[in-house]
Design a protein around this motif. Sequence first.
Motif, short mmCIF file in Angstrom:
data_model
loop_
_atom_site.label_atom_id
_atom_site.label_comp_id
_atom_site.label_asym_id
_atom_site.label_seq_id
_atom_site.Cartn_x
_atom_site.Cartn_y
_atom_site.Cartn_z
N SER A 149 -5.11 41.02 29.09
CA SER A 149 -5.66 40.48 27.83
C SER A 149 -6.96 39.71 28.04
O SER A 149 -7.70 39.50 27.09
CB SER A 149 -4.63 39.59 27.14
OG SER A 149 -4.16 38.56 28.00
N TRP A 152 -9.90 41.89 26.83
CA TRP A 152 -10.03 42.34 25.45
C TRP A 152 -11.43 42.07 24.92
O TRP A 152 -12.06 41.07 25.29
CB TRP A 152 -9.00 41.63 24.57
CG TRP A 152 -7.59 42.09 24.82
CD1 TRP A 152 -7.17 43.11 25.61
CD2 TRP A 152 -6.40 41.49 24.28
NE1 TRP A 152 -5.81 43.21 25.61
CE2 TRP A 152 -5.30 42.23 24.79
CE3 TRP A 152 -6.15 40.42 23.42
CZ2 TRP A 152 -3.98 41.92 24.46
CZ3 TRP A 152 -4.84 40.12 23.09
CH2 TRP A 152 -3.77 40.85 23.61
N LYS A 154 -12.47 41.28 21.91
CA LYS A 154 -12.56 40.13 21.02
C LYS A 154 -11.53 39.09 21.44
O LYS A 154 -10.44 39.44 21.90
CB LYS A 154 -12.29 40.52 19.56
CG LYS A 154 -13.43 41.19 18.83
CD LYS A 154 -13.07 41.35 17.35
CE LYS A 154 -14.19 41.94 16.54
NZ LYS A 154 -13.82 42.01 15.09
N VAL A 156 -8.68 36.10 20.70
CA VAL A 156 -7.63 35.91 19.70
C VAL A 156 -7.92 34.64 18.91
O VAL A 156 -8.36 33.62 19.46
CB VAL A 156 -6.25 35.82 20.38
CG1 VAL A 156 -5.17 35.39 19.40
CG2 VAL A 156 -5.90 37.17 21.00
N TYR A 174 -12.62 37.24 15.47
CA TYR A 174 -11.43 37.08 16.30
C TYR A 174 -10.37 38.12 15.95
O TYR A 174 -10.29 38.61 14.82
CB TYR A 174 -10.83 35.68 16.12
CG TYR A 174 -11.78 34.58 16.51
CD1 TYR A 174 -11.83 34.10 17.81
CD2 TYR A 174 -12.64 34.01 15.56
CE1 TYR A 174 -12.70 33.09 18.17
CE2 TYR A 174 -13.52 33.00 15.92
CZ TYR A 174 -13.55 32.55 17.22
OH TYR A 174 -14.41 31.55 17.58
N LEU A 175 -9.52 38.42 16.92
CA LEU A 175 -8.35 39.25 16.69
C LEU A 175 -7.24 38.39 16.08
O LEU A 175 -7.12 37.21 16.41
CB LEU A 175 -7.85 39.83 18.01
CG LEU A 175 -8.76 40.79 18.77
CD1 LEU A 175 -8.17 41.08 20.14
CD2 LEU A 175 -8.94 42.08 17.98
N PRO A 178 -1.38 38.33 18.02
CA PRO A 178 -0.43 39.44 18.09
C PRO A 178 0.99 38.96 18.35
O PRO A 178 1.22 37.78 18.65
CB PRO A 178 -0.95 40.26 19.26
CG PRO A 178 -1.55 39.23 20.17
CD PRO A 178 -2.14 38.17 19.27
#
Length: 270
Positions: A149, A152, A154, A156, A174-175, A178
């Motif tokens: 991660s 990634w 973008k 979080v 931002y994501l 999850p």
Amino acid sequence: MHDIITQNHVDTFQNDGVVLIRGLFDGYIDTLRQGVEENLNSPGPYAAENLQSGESGRFFDDYCNWHRIAPFERVIRESAVAEVAASLMDSRQVQLFHDHVLIKEPGTSKPTPWHQDSPYYFVEGQQNVSFWAPLDHVSDASLRCVAGSHLWKKPVLPTRWLAEDNFYPDSDDYLPVPDPDKEGMDIREWTLEPGDAVAFSFSTLHGARGNHAGTRRRAFSLRLLGDDARYVERPGPTSPPFPGHAMQAGDRLREDWFPVIYSTQGEIIS
């Protein structure tokens, strides 16, 4: 490279953003426990109780106390953690960002929310590492990290742990947070003994379950920076805030506040 780690540790950290290091703080557990008790008895200005009304147990955290709690500084200065950090980051020097204590008393149902640390911080760069070290045996309440991660595209979205609302006003960059369990992500977690440590990138998504065991779960965490760390402006307040730092975008972090604790010459900077 310190003999407590191998090249495989370094490669795993670089590729997965997280690696387990057994025994990193062996010999310093009593010292860290003493520091945690001092911290509980004398909380700092950033201490927080992270439970809402009606939630069971106690989830305490506090950070930025190394300069006033001598046992923390002793471990930072004397243990192998700075040398290990230099190897993991492939950095010539190691700079101290901050310490962090997280305590979940027995029966604390609240989990630590999934999050990345980097969006909360006013520092950018690839060379960074956090160490999460339990001071008690942990199994179900261990740290959980999503491998890969840190790569990634973008970050979080950062949220406030208590209210669980957005930390910054504009979330387009931002994501969404999850659910790694439901989404089948590669979650790394281990049963840990006092002295063990999980090393992970500031950009690695991580969290922890509540503590349903009959014993406390005390954890000491340390955030360290490498050669490429630079101050960056964020769209809102940062955590920790470090008010009055007077740094400008692109600056190296000021060494009187964030001391260099290791260099590749083998010299510990005091």
